[in-house]
Design a protein around this motif. Structure first.
Motif, PDB file in Angstrom:
ATOM      1  N   ALA A  55       0.844  -1.216   0.000  1.00  0.00           N
ATOM      2  CA  ALA A  55       0.000   0.000   0.000  1.00  0.00           C
ATOM      3  C   ALA A  55       0.870   1.253   0.000  1.00  0.00           C
ATOM      4  CB  ALA A  55      -0.881   0.004   1.250  1.00  0.00           C
ATOM      5  N   ALA A  56       0.335   2.320  -0.558  1.00  0.00           N
ATOM      6  CA  ALA A  56       1.047   3.609  -0.559  1.00  0.00           C
ATOM      7  C   ALA A  56       0.661   4.393   0.699  1.00  0.00           C
ATOM      8  CB  ALA A  56       0.652   4.392  -1.799  1.00  0.00           C
ATOM      9  N   PRO A  57       1.532   5.323   1.136  1.00  0.00           N
ATOM     10  CA  PRO A  57       1.125   6.179   2.267  1.00  0.00           C
ATOM     11  C   PRO A  57      -0.063   7.040   1.865  1.00  0.00           C
ATOM     12  CG  PRO A  57       3.192   6.933   1.282  1.00  0.00           C
ATOM     13  CD  PRO A  57       2.852   5.638   0.619  1.00  0.00           C
ATOM     14  N   THR A  58      -0.853   7.453   2.855  1.00  0.00           N
ATOM     15  CA  THR A  58      -2.043   8.253   2.546  1.00  0.00           C
ATOM     16  C   THR A  58      -1.876   9.719   2.907  1.00  0.00           C
ATOM     17  OG1 THR A  58      -2.852   7.497   4.664  1.00  0.00           O
ATOM     18  CG2 THR A  58      -3.777   6.432   2.732  1.00  0.00           C
ATOM     19  N   ALA A  59      -0.852  10.021   3.699  1.00  0.00           N
ATOM     20  CA  ALA A  59      -0.674  11.420   4.139  1.00  0.00           C
ATOM     21  C   ALA A  59       0.763  11.599   4.612  1.00  0.00           C
ATOM     22  CB  ALA A  59      -1.649  11.712   5.288  1.00  0.00           C
ATOM     23  N   GLN A  60       1.039  12.812   5.097  1.00  0.00           N
ATOM     24  CA  GLN A  60       2.350  13.079   5.706  1.00  0.00           C
ATOM     25  C   GLN A  60       2.150  13.372   7.177  1.00  0.00           C
ATOM     26  OE1 GLN A  60       3.914  16.453   3.546  1.00  0.00           O
ATOM     27  NE2 GLN A  60       5.320  15.095   2.457  1.00  0.00           N
ATOM     28  N   ARG A  61       3.105  12.942   7.999  1.00  0.00           N
ATOM     29  CA  ARG A  61       3.042  13.307   9.417  1.00  0.00           C
ATOM     30  C   ARG A  61       3.208  14.820   9.526  1.00  0.00           C
ATOM     31  NH1 ARG A  61       3.382   8.902  12.761  1.00  0.00           N
ATOM     32  NH2 ARG A  61       3.658   7.015  11.555  1.00  0.00           N
ATOM     33  N   PRO A  62       2.310  15.502  10.280  1.00  0.00           N
ATOM     34  CA  PRO A  62       2.374  16.961  10.329  1.00  0.00           C
ATOM     35  C   PRO A  62       3.692  17.500  10.886  1.00  0.00           C
ATOM     36  CG  PRO A  62       0.309  16.167  11.252  1.00  0.00           C
ATOM     37  CD  PRO A  62       1.145  14.961  10.979  1.00  0.00           C
ATOM     38  N   ASP A  63       4.351  16.746  11.775  1.00  0.00           N
ATOM     39  CA  ASP A  63       5.578  17.283  12.389  1.00  0.00           C
ATOM     40  C   ASP A  63       6.815  16.999  11.540  1.00  0.00           C
ATOM     41  OD1 ASP A  63       5.138  14.586  12.966  1.00  0.00           O
ATOM     42  OD2 ASP A  63       6.063  14.664  14.943  1.00  0.00           O
ATOM     43  N   GLU A 144       0.966   4.941  24.158  1.00  0.00           N
ATOM     44  CA  GLU A 144       2.177   5.757  24.263  1.00  0.00           C
ATOM     45  C   GLU A 144       2.490   6.409  22.912  1.00  0.00           C
ATOM     46  OE1 GLU A 144       5.595   3.590  25.672  1.00  0.00           O
ATOM     47  OE2 GLU A 144       6.905   5.284  25.161  1.00  0.00           O
ATOM     48  N   TYR A 145       2.377   5.621  21.832  1.00  0.00           N
ATOM     49  CA  TYR A 145       2.589   6.155  20.478  1.00  0.00           C
ATOM     50  C   TYR A 145       1.604   7.285  20.203  1.00  0.00           C
ATOM     51  CZ  TYR A 145       1.845   6.475  15.418  1.00  0.00           C
ATOM     52  OH  TYR A 145       1.666   6.954  14.142  1.00  0.00           O
ATOM     53  N   TYR A 146       0.343   7.060  20.574  1.00  0.00           N
ATOM     54  CA  TYR A 146      -0.704   8.033  20.259  1.00  0.00           C
ATOM     55  C   TYR A 146      -0.480   9.345  21.007  1.00  0.00           C
ATOM     56  CZ  TYR A 146      -5.208   9.706  18.726  1.00  0.00           C
ATOM     57  OH  TYR A 146      -6.196  10.444  18.119  1.00  0.00           O
ATOM     58  N   ARG A 147      -0.166   9.233  22.318  1.00  0.00           N
ATOM     59  CA  ARG A 147       0.059  10.460  23.118  1.00  0.00           C
ATOM     60  C   ARG A 147       1.228  11.256  22.561  1.00  0.00           C
ATOM     61  NH1 ARG A 147      -0.439   6.951  27.626  1.00  0.00           N
ATOM     62  NH2 ARG A 147      -2.569   7.045  28.434  1.00  0.00           N
ATOM     63  N   LYS A 148       2.296  10.537  22.220  1.00  0.00           N
ATOM     64  CA  LYS A 148       3.512  11.202  21.751  1.00  0.00           C
ATOM     65  C   LYS A 148       3.286  11.890  20.397  1.00  0.00           C
ATOM     66  CE  LYS A 148       8.117   9.723  21.015  1.00  0.00           C
ATOM     67  NZ  LYS A 148       8.941   8.542  20.868  1.00  0.00           N
ATOM     68  N   TRP A 153       1.978  16.711  17.034  1.00  0.00           N
ATOM     69  CA  TRP A 153       1.179  17.260  15.923  1.00  0.00           C
ATOM     70  C   TRP A 153       0.399  18.498  16.341  1.00  0.00           C
ATOM     71  CZ3 TRP A 153      -1.606  12.417  13.348  1.00  0.00           C
ATOM     72  CH2 TRP A 153      -0.620  11.499  12.921  1.00  0.00           C
ATOM     73  N   TYR A 154      -0.141  18.466  17.575  1.00  0.00           N
ATOM     74  CA  TYR A 154      -1.071  19.535  17.967  1.00  0.00           C
ATOM     75  C   TYR A 154      -0.451  20.533  18.948  1.00  0.00           C
ATOM     76  CZ  TYR A 154      -4.614  16.587  15.760  1.00  0.00           C
ATOM     77  OH  TYR A 154      -5.335  15.847  14.859  1.00  0.00           O
ATOM     78  N   GLY A 155       0.729  20.207  19.482  1.00  0.00           N
ATOM     79  CA  GLY A 155       1.454  21.199  20.280  1.00  0.00           C
ATOM     80  C   GLY A 155       1.176  21.213  21.765  1.00  0.00           C
ATOM     81  N   SER A 156       0.292  20.312  22.264  1.00  0.00           N
ATOM     82  CA  SER A 156       0.104  20.248  23.720  1.00  0.00           C
ATOM     83  C   SER A 156      -0.359  18.841  24.102  1.00  0.00           C
ATOM     84  CB  SER A 156      -0.916  21.290  24.200  1.00  0.00           C
ATOM     85  OG  SER A 156      -2.176  21.026  23.652  1.00  0.00           O
ATOM     86  N   PRO A 157      -0.045  18.422  25.340  1.00  0.00           N
ATOM     87  CA  PRO A 157      -0.423  17.056  25.754  1.00  0.00           C
ATOM     88  C   PRO A 157      -1.944  16.874  25.780  1.00  0.00           C
ATOM     89  CG  PRO A 157       1.069  18.098  27.352  1.00  0.00           C
ATOM     90  CD  PRO A 157       0.666  19.160  26.393  1.00  0.00           C
ATOM     91  N   LEU A 158      -2.403  15.716  25.327  1.00  0.00           N
ATOM     92  CA  LEU A 158      -3.847  15.443  25.248  1.00  0.00           C
ATOM     93  C   LEU A 158      -4.533  15.586  26.611  1.00  0.00           C
ATOM     94  CD1 LEU A 158      -3.864  12.266  22.950  1.00  0.00           C
ATOM     95  CD2 LEU A 158      -4.536  14.579  22.307  1.00  0.00           C
ATOM     96  N   VAL A 159      -3.831  15.232  27.692  1.00  0.00           N
ATOM     97  CA  VAL A 159      -4.479  15.284  29.021  1.00  0.00           C
ATOM     98  C   VAL A 159      -4.933  16.693  29.395  1.00  0.00           C
ATOM     99  CG1 VAL A 159      -3.491  13.276  30.186  1.00  0.00           C
ATOM    100  CG2 VAL A 159      -2.231  15.425  30.189  1.00  0.00           C
TER     101      VAL A 159
END
Ligand SMILES: N[C@@H](CCC(=O)N[C@@H](CS)C(=O)NCC(=O)O)C(=O)O
Length: 251
Positions: A55-63, A144-148, A153-159
């Motif tokens: 499969a091909a990638p679908t997007a780019q990581r924002p960071d 852990e992957y998701y939080r990091k 990507w969004y600039g602040s911790p999800l918590v």
């Protein structure tokens, strides 16, 4: 002509299928009555497995701007298809006798609906729902992957986004409710007595709504979910009830 063999790739969780993007496809597979098997890839497995399937990638990581591989993905006979909208198109074409998610003549209007939905509902809902993903549905390594990644990507911790019981959370819910109200006003323009937006059968726009309701249902506490079902004259409760028949979570 033989029936195409379908394998559906989804993200596992402690609460079953949860991702709104994968749910759009799952709902359509069910509505169309297409037999399929599900393979589950955790966040850490998505990239290596999709690469190995070609499969091909679908997007780019924002960071980092490096390739991002995402689910849903579908294998239909020997072909791998990614991106929920592309997959839905493919299913309409490959199973011409099944009900269509994009009936002829509706594509442009449904694309406009989706743009409106993303801006008014999906974007504000992120503040409430994304913090719940690592807490409620993911295993420890994926969490852990998701939080990091999301912090990067969004600039602040999800918590910090919407702590339970905080005034920030109430403010975020207000924006979400306003967004759903805007969508209820679209549904209110139906000129028929149907639950679905364009007649007796659900189409893509309805699956966008149902997938988001499912995502919300899996993540938020029961009192917040119950309250949501009372909004806007009960339109979401009716759609939720009617949608149950397409919400099969296993093969
Ligand atoms: N536009 C894509 C978006 C899919 C997407 O963002 N999927 C997320 C899960 S909901 C994903 O696989 N993310 C991989 C990652 O964050 O590493 C689609 O609709 O298929």
């Amino acid at each position: 002509m033989s029936v195409p063999r379908v394998t559906f790739y989804d993200i596992p969780s402690k609460r079953g299928a949860w991702s709104p993007n994968t749910w759009k496809v799952r709902l359509a597979l069910d509505h169309k009555g297409i037999p399929y098997t599900t393979k589950w890839f955790t966040y850490l497995d998505i990239e290596p497995h999709l690469k190995s399937l070609g499969a091909a990638p679908t997007a780019q990581r924002p960071d980092t701007k490096s390739d991002l591989y995402t689910l849903p993905a579908l294998r239909i006979d020997k072909e791998i298809v990614t991106n929920s909208d592309t997959i839905l198109d493919k299913l309409d074409a490959a199973f011409p006798d099944a009900p269509k998610v994009f009936p002829p003549g509706t594509r442009a209007l449904q694309a406009a609906f989706n743009t409106h939905f993303l801006a008014r509902v999906f974007e504000p809902s992120k503040r409430i729902l994304l913090p719940g993903i690592p807490e409620i549905v993911l295993d420890a390594a994926s969490a852990e992957y998701y939080r990091k990644t999301r912090c990067a990507w969004y600039g602040s911790p999800l918590v910090e986004w919407s702590p339970l019981g905080s005034s920030l959370r109430a403010q975020n819910w207000k924006a979400v409710q306003d967004g759903w109200k805007a969508i209820s006003e679209v549904y209110a323009k139906r000129d028929m007595e149907t639950v679905w937006i364009a007649g007796s059968q659900p189409i893509y726009a309805d699956f966008v709504v149902l997938a988001m309701l499912m995502f919300t249902h899996k993540i938020v506490p029961a009192d917040e979910w119950d309250s949501m079902l009372t909004w806007h004259d009960g339109v979401w409760a009716r759609i939720w009830d009617e949608g149950q028949k397409y919400m099969r979570e296993s093969d």
